[in-house]
Design a protein around this motif. Structure first.
Motif, PDB file in Angstrom:
ATOM      1  N   GLN A 224      35.634  -7.903  55.561  1.00  0.00           N
ATOM      2  CA  GLN A 224      35.569  -6.499  55.236  1.00  0.00           C
ATOM      3  C   GLN A 224      34.647  -5.801  56.252  1.00  0.00           C
ATOM      4  OE1 GLN A 224      37.332  -5.002  52.853  1.00  0.00           O
ATOM      5  NE2 GLN A 224      38.246  -6.957  52.189  1.00  0.00           N
ATOM      6  N   CYS A 225      34.971  -4.574  56.629  1.00  0.00           N
ATOM      7  CA  CYS A 225      34.171  -3.819  57.592  1.00  0.00           C
ATOM      8  C   CYS A 225      33.998  -2.381  57.133  1.00  0.00           C
ATOM      9  CB  CYS A 225      34.809  -3.815  58.990  1.00  0.00           C
ATOM     10  SG  CYS A 225      34.915  -5.453  59.746  1.00  0.00           S
ATOM     11  N   ASN A 226      32.858  -1.763  57.435  1.00  0.00           N
ATOM     12  CA  ASN A 226      32.589  -0.377  57.118  1.00  0.00           C
ATOM     13  C   ASN A 226      32.473   0.386  58.430  1.00  0.00           C
ATOM     14  OD1 ASN A 226      31.747   2.101  56.218  1.00  0.00           O
ATOM     15  ND2 ASN A 226      30.125   1.322  54.883  1.00  0.00           N
ATOM     16  N   PRO A 227      33.482   1.135  58.832  1.00  0.00           N
ATOM     17  CA  PRO A 227      33.448   1.811  60.135  1.00  0.00           C
ATOM     18  C   PRO A 227      32.290   2.788  60.287  1.00  0.00           C
ATOM     19  CG  PRO A 227      35.667   1.789  59.239  1.00  0.00           C
ATOM     20  CD  PRO A 227      34.757   1.329  58.140  1.00  0.00           C
ATOM     21  N   SER A 228      31.855   3.360  59.178  1.00  0.00           N
ATOM     22  CA  SER A 228      30.777   4.364  59.304  1.00  0.00           C
ATOM     23  C   SER A 228      29.445   3.740  59.704  1.00  0.00           C
ATOM     24  CB  SER A 228      30.605   5.107  57.973  1.00  0.00           C
ATOM     25  OG  SER A 228      30.231   4.199  56.927  1.00  0.00           O
ATOM     26  N   THR A 229      29.253   2.449  59.379  1.00  0.00           N
ATOM     27  CA  THR A 229      28.002   1.768  59.733  1.00  0.00           C
ATOM     28  C   THR A 229      28.194   0.769  60.861  1.00  0.00           C
ATOM     29  OG1 THR A 229      28.379   0.060  58.044  1.00  0.00           O
ATOM     30  CG2 THR A 229      27.150   2.015  57.366  1.00  0.00           C
ATOM     31  N   GLY A 230      29.441   0.330  61.079  1.00  0.00           N
ATOM     32  CA  GLY A 230      29.710  -0.653  62.119  1.00  0.00           C
ATOM     33  C   GLY A 230      29.464  -2.063  61.669  1.00  0.00           C
ATOM     34  N   TYR A 231      29.104  -2.315  60.403  1.00  0.00           N
ATOM     35  CA  TYR A 231      28.851  -3.657  59.902  1.00  0.00           C
ATOM     36  C   TYR A 231      30.153  -4.244  59.332  1.00  0.00           C
ATOM     37  CZ  TYR A 231      23.800  -3.587  60.295  1.00  0.00           C
ATOM     38  OH  TYR A 231      22.504  -3.552  60.778  1.00  0.00           O
ATOM     39  N   CYS A 232      30.262  -5.595  59.507  1.00  0.00           N
ATOM     40  CA  CYS A 232      31.342  -6.373  58.886  1.00  0.00           C
ATOM     41  C   CYS A 232      30.707  -7.517  58.129  1.00  0.00           C
ATOM     42  CB  CYS A 232      32.289  -6.916  59.949  1.00  0.00           C
ATOM     43  SG  CYS A 232      33.217  -5.637  60.809  1.00  0.00           S
ATOM     44  N   TRP A 233      31.412  -8.023  57.151  1.00  0.00           N
ATOM     45  CA  TRP A 233      30.878  -9.135  56.351  1.00  0.00           C
ATOM     46  C   TRP A 233      32.046  -9.907  55.719  1.00  0.00           C
ATOM     47  CZ3 TRP A 233      30.562  -4.051  55.085  1.00  0.00           C
ATOM     48  CH2 TRP A 233      31.255  -3.641  53.939  1.00  0.00           C
ATOM     49  N   CYS A 234      31.709 -11.082  55.269  1.00  0.00           N
ATOM     50  CA  CYS A 234      32.709 -11.922  54.612  1.00  0.00           C
ATOM     51  C   CYS A 234      32.656 -11.663  53.098  1.00  0.00           C
ATOM     52  CB  CYS A 234      32.436 -13.393  54.908  1.00  0.00           C
ATOM     53  SG  CYS A 234      32.645 -13.815  56.640  1.00  0.00           S
ATOM     54  N   SER A 235      33.855 -11.792  52.483  1.00  0.00           N
ATOM     55  CA  SER A 235      33.928 -11.443  51.062  1.00  0.00           C
ATOM     56  C   SER A 235      34.811 -12.445  50.332  1.00  0.00           C
ATOM     57  CB  SER A 235      34.480 -10.024  50.906  1.00  0.00           C
ATOM     58  OG  SER A 235      34.726  -9.715  49.556  1.00  0.00           O
ATOM     59  N   TYR A 236      34.501 -12.614  49.030  1.00  0.00           N
ATOM     60  CA  TYR A 236      35.396 -13.401  48.174  1.00  0.00           C
ATOM     61  C   TYR A 236      36.606 -12.534  47.770  1.00  0.00           C
ATOM     62  CZ  TYR A 236      31.458 -16.640  47.755  1.00  0.00           C
ATOM     63  OH  TYR A 236      30.428 -17.515  48.034  1.00  0.00           O
ATOM     64  N   LYS A 237      37.561 -13.188  47.125  1.00  0.00           N
ATOM     65  CA  LYS A 237      38.769 -12.464  46.721  1.00  0.00           C
ATOM     66  C   LYS A 237      38.475 -11.355  45.727  1.00  0.00           C
ATOM     67  CE  LYS A 237      42.320 -15.975  47.528  1.00  0.00           C
ATOM     68  NZ  LYS A 237      43.424 -16.773  46.936  1.00  0.00           N
ATOM     69  N   ASN A 238      37.421 -11.520  44.932  1.00  0.00           N
ATOM     70  CA  ASN A 238      37.097 -10.509  43.918  1.00  0.00           C
ATOM     71  C   ASN A 238      36.229  -9.384  44.489  1.00  0.00           C
ATOM     72  OD1 ASN A 238      34.705 -11.810  44.286  1.00  0.00           O
ATOM     73  ND2 ASN A 238      34.451 -12.452  42.138  1.00  0.00           N
ATOM     74  N   GLY A 239      35.942  -9.438  45.815  1.00  0.00           N
ATOM     75  CA  GLY A 239      35.177  -8.373  46.454  1.00  0.00           C
ATOM     76  C   GLY A 239      33.699  -8.620  46.548  1.00  0.00           C
ATOM     77  N   THR A 240      33.232  -9.771  46.041  1.00  0.00           N
ATOM     78  CA  THR A 240      31.803 -10.062  46.114  1.00  0.00           C
ATOM     79  C   THR A 240      31.438 -10.413  47.560  1.00  0.00           C
ATOM     80  OG1 THR A 240      31.823 -10.877  43.844  1.00  0.00           O
ATOM     81  CG2 THR A 240      29.950 -11.515  45.236  1.00  0.00           C
ATOM     82  N   LYS A 241      30.380  -9.750  48.082  1.00  0.00           N
ATOM     83  CA  LYS A 241      29.937  -9.979  49.463  1.00  0.00           C
ATOM     84  C   LYS A 241      29.200 -11.312  49.540  1.00  0.00           C
ATOM     85  CE  LYS A 241      28.032  -6.538  51.581  1.00  0.00           C
ATOM     86  NZ  LYS A 241      27.028  -5.545  52.064  1.00  0.00           N
ATOM     87  N   ILE A 242      29.543 -12.073  50.591  1.00  0.00           N
ATOM     88  CA  ILE A 242      28.858 -13.347  50.818  1.00  0.00           C
ATOM     89  C   ILE A 242      27.548 -13.052  51.557  1.00  0.00           C
ATOM     90  CG2 ILE A 242      28.991 -15.609  51.917  1.00  0.00           C
ATOM     91  CD1 ILE A 242      32.028 -15.464  51.632  1.00  0.00           C
ATOM     92  N   GLU A 243      26.460 -13.442  50.913  1.00  0.00           N
ATOM     93  CA  GLU A 243      25.145 -13.140  51.468  1.00  0.00           C
ATOM     94  C   GLU A 243      24.963 -13.776  52.874  1.00  0.00           C
ATOM     95  OE1 GLU A 243      22.939 -11.115  50.337  1.00  0.00           O
ATOM     96  OE2 GLU A 243      24.003 -10.658  48.470  1.00  0.00           O
ATOM     97  N   GLY A 244      24.335 -13.011  53.755  1.00  0.00           N
ATOM     98  CA  GLY A 244      24.002 -13.515  55.092  1.00  0.00           C
ATOM     99  C   GLY A 244      25.131 -13.435  56.086  1.00  0.00           C
ATOM    100  N   THR A 245      26.222 -12.751  55.719  1.00  0.00           N
ATOM    101  CA  THR A 245      27.357 -12.680  56.645  1.00  0.00           C
ATOM    102  C   THR A 245      27.478 -11.300  57.278  1.00  0.00           C
ATOM    103  OG1 THR A 245      28.852 -12.089  54.818  1.00  0.00           O
ATOM    104  CG2 THR A 245      28.639 -14.438  55.366  1.00  0.00           C
TER     105      THR A 245
END
Length: 255
Positions: A224-245
């Motif tokens: 998942q990525c947020n264009p407004s901040t430029g950050y991307c991260w890994c996520s589970y299928k339910n949308g929970t963000k994986i810490e440290g990614t």
């Protein structure tokens, strides 16, 4: 004395002869009177027989005239298409008038018989015949409009008007019993959206608002990525963000 006795004998003989003559005349007169009475009786009987014969002839003529008038009235009521042809007329001439004019009444056994079937038509016909055995039911084998035209030809104007009034009331009854129902168009049910799809399809413009990316099943994609901040991260299928990614560098997330 001898002369007086002879006179007495002579007088007695005269009396006897006179009595005998009167007796004979009385018998003849009685026979004459009896003959006259017999002759009068015979004459009276002859006159009575002649009078009865004349009256019976008049009654027979009146009966035939009445039957002929009834037959002509029935023929006038018949439709033109139902009138018999010449051969039928010749056959009717040889048929007694009583048989042509008067309908044959059904026997008691026929009236007591059960209806032909359990159909509504047969049941109603059976009830009508029990009430009036002279009712006639024509055979109607054409379509509806042709059958109605045929019925109209067999009815008088008054009967047809009554029949039309009944049809009107029956039509109103059917219309009230079965009202016209508008066709309800099927409205397709809205597809149930997942959390990811709902967030991704949210309407309106919200600066800095994050819109997730979803796979074909509506689950969150692993990256998942947020264009407004430029950050991307890994996520589970339910949308929970994986810490440290979370990172702005190139990121590879496992499926």
């Amino acid at each position: 004395m001898a002369e007086e006795q002879r006179d007495l004998i002579s007088d007695r003989g005269s009396l006897n002869v006179g009595a005998t003559q009167r007796s004979v005349l009385g018998r003849r007169a009685g026979l004459s009177v009896l003959s006259i009475l017999v002759a009068l009786l015979i004459a009276g009987q002859a006159v009575t027989v002649y009078f009865v014969y004349q009256q019976s002839g008049q009654i027979s003529k009146l009966t035939k005239t009445s039957q002929t008038l009834q037959l002509e009235a029935l023929q006038r009521k018949m439709p033109a298409s139902a009138k018999p042809v010449n051969k039928m007329k010749m056959a009717m001439v040889n048929t007694p008038l009583a048989m042509r004019v008067l309908p044959l009444a059904p026997s008691v056994a026929d009236m007591d018989m059960a209806p032909a079937s359990n159909k509504t038509e047969d049941q109603v016909k059976h009830l009508l015949l029990q009430a009036d055995p002279r009712k006639m039911f024509p055979e109607l084998k054409d379509n509806l409009m042709d059958n109605l035209k045929s019925l109209k030809k067999t009815m008088t104007d008054a009967d047809w008007k009554a029949f039309e009034s009944w049809m009107h009331k029956w039509l109103l009854f059917e219309m009230a019993k079965n009202p016209k129902v508008e066709d309800n168009k099927a409205i397709p049910a809205e597809k149930v959206q997942t959390k990811c799809q709902a967030e991704a399809n949210s309407k309106g413009v919200h600066p800095g608002h994050f819109r997730p990316r979803c796979d074909e099943n509506g689950d969150y994609l692993p990256k998942q990525c947020n264009p407004s901040t430029g950050y991307c991260w890994c996520s589970y299928k339910n949308g929970t963000k994986i810490e440290g990614t979370a990172t702005r560098e190139k990121l590879e997330c496992p499926e």
